[in-house]
Write a protein that holds these residues in place. Structure first.
Motif, mmCIF file in Angstrom:
data_model
loop_
_atom_site.group_PDB
_atom_site.id
_atom_site.type_symbol
_atom_site.label_atom_id
_atom_site.label_comp_id
_atom_site.label_asym_id
_atom_site.label_seq_id
_atom_site.Cartn_x
_atom_site.Cartn_y
_atom_site.Cartn_z
ATOM 1 N N LEU A 281 -8.365 15.746 27.899
ATOM 2 C CA LEU A 281 -8.402 14.517 28.137
ATOM 3 C C LEU A 281 -8.902 13.845 27.075
ATOM 4 O O LEU A 281 -7.674 12.913 26.288
ATOM 5 C CB LEU A 281 -9.224 14.211 29.154
ATOM 6 C CG LEU A 281 -8.700 14.399 30.584
ATOM 7 C CD1 LEU A 281 -9.247 13.825 31.496
ATOM 8 C CD2 LEU A 281 -7.448 13.631 30.707
ATOM 9 N N PHE A 282 -9.446 14.060 25.900
ATOM 10 C CA PHE A 282 -9.928 13.656 24.227
ATOM 11 C C PHE A 282 -8.648 14.138 23.430
ATOM 12 O O PHE A 282 -8.516 12.777 23.052
ATOM 13 C CB PHE A 282 -11.595 14.030 24.369
ATOM 14 C CG PHE A 282 -12.722 13.132 25.174
ATOM 15 C CD1 PHE A 282 -12.396 12.321 25.891
ATOM 16 C CD2 PHE A 282 -14.129 13.896 25.431
ATOM 17 C CE1 PHE A 282 -13.708 11.521 26.695
ATOM 18 C CE2 PHE A 282 -14.928 13.439 26.423
ATOM 19 C CZ PHE A 282 -14.523 12.535 26.377
ATOM 20 N N ALA A 283 -8.520 14.960 23.770
ATOM 21 C CA ALA A 283 -7.634 15.258 22.783
ATOM 22 C C ALA A 283 -6.310 14.973 22.767
ATOM 23 O O ALA A 283 -5.753 14.446 21.777
ATOM 24 C CB ALA A 283 -7.576 17.354 22.694
ATOM 25 N N VAL A 284 -5.712 14.933 23.761
ATOM 26 C CA VAL A 284 -4.589 14.304 24.380
ATOM 27 C C VAL A 284 -5.099 12.098 23.997
ATOM 28 O O VAL A 284 -3.577 12.390 23.225
ATOM 29 C CB VAL A 284 -4.536 14.009 25.950
ATOM 30 C CG1 VAL A 284 -2.679 13.410 25.983
ATOM 31 C CG2 VAL A 284 -4.085 16.057 26.044
ATOM 32 N N ALA A 285 -5.984 12.279 24.451
ATOM 33 C CA ALA A 285 -5.705 10.393 24.456
ATOM 34 C C ALA A 285 -6.198 10.607 22.652
ATOM 35 O O ALA A 285 -6.036 9.833 21.877
ATOM 36 C CB ALA A 285 -7.081 10.217 24.258
ATOM 37 N N LEU A 286 -6.638 11.466 21.276
ATOM 38 C CA LEU A 286 -6.793 11.206 20.527
ATOM 39 C C LEU A 286 -4.866 11.377 19.369
ATOM 40 O O LEU A 286 -4.618 10.664 18.329
ATOM 41 C CB LEU A 286 -7.452 12.120 19.757
ATOM 42 C CG LEU A 286 -8.333 12.485 18.403
ATOM 43 C CD1 LEU A 286 -8.481 11.003 17.908
ATOM 44 C CD2 LEU A 286 -8.442 14.047 17.737
ATOM 45 N N VAL A 287 -4.109 11.979 20.297
ATOM 46 C CA VAL A 287 -2.571 12.444 19.553
ATOM 47 C C VAL A 287 -2.399 11.204 19.783
ATOM 48 O O VAL A 287 -1.945 9.990 20.359
ATOM 49 C CB VAL A 287 -2.336 13.422 20.428
ATOM 50 C CG1 VAL A 287 -0.387 13.266 19.579
ATOM 51 C CG2 VAL A 287 -2.911 14.275 20.233
#
Length: 148
Positions: free
Chosen positions: A142-148
């Motif tokens: 979830l954090f990785a997707v939010a970072l994009v």
């Protein structure tokens, strides 16, 4: 500032997810195959060492994620960060309530001997740990997707 916080959070949580994944999938299964219950003593040592380090890593991850969620509230990806933070909080609660009590017992085994039901205790810890790893990896995703 927010971008740096996001990157730091993703790296810290990603490393934690990787360590916990490695313990679940590689380290403990290897230890369990050691002859003469050698894995029990190795798990005991691991419980003592990681038991001192991981609480700081878990709490630090929750703090970073919480700050990122607060700073980015209302922005793009905020709901993903909030959901990931909630998952990390769940992993901490799960750790404190379910895994730490077993881990504390395991940490004493090399000094006090091994209880008759050690395999059941280790098996329960492993099953709960797999669930916790899934929760942490989900938070990381979830954090990785939010970072994009």
């Amino acid at each position: 500032m927010q971008n740096a916080l996001a990157v730091i959070t993703v790296v810290v949580v990603g490393l934690m997810a990787g360590v916990e994944f490695a313990v679940a999938v590689f380290v403990n299964p290897i230890l369990d195959r050691l002859p003469n219950d050698g894995g029990v003593h190795a798990r005991s040592d691991g419980a003592r060492v990681l038991g001192r380090i991981m609480p700081f890593w878990y709490i630090g991850s929750v703090v970073l994620a919480s700050v990122w969620a607060a700073v980015g509230w209302g922005g793009a990806g905020a709901s993903l960060v909030a959901a990931g933070t909630a998952l990390l909080v769940l992993s901490v609660l799960m750790s404190i309530l379910l895994l730490v009590p077993i881990n504390k017992r395991v940490a004493t085994w090399s000094h006090e001997g091994v209880p008759a039901d050690w395999k059941q205790q280790v098996g329960r810890w492993d099953r709960l740990h797999y669930l916790r790893v899934g929760i942490i990896v989900s938070a990381f995703a979830l954090f990785a997707v939010a970072l994009v």
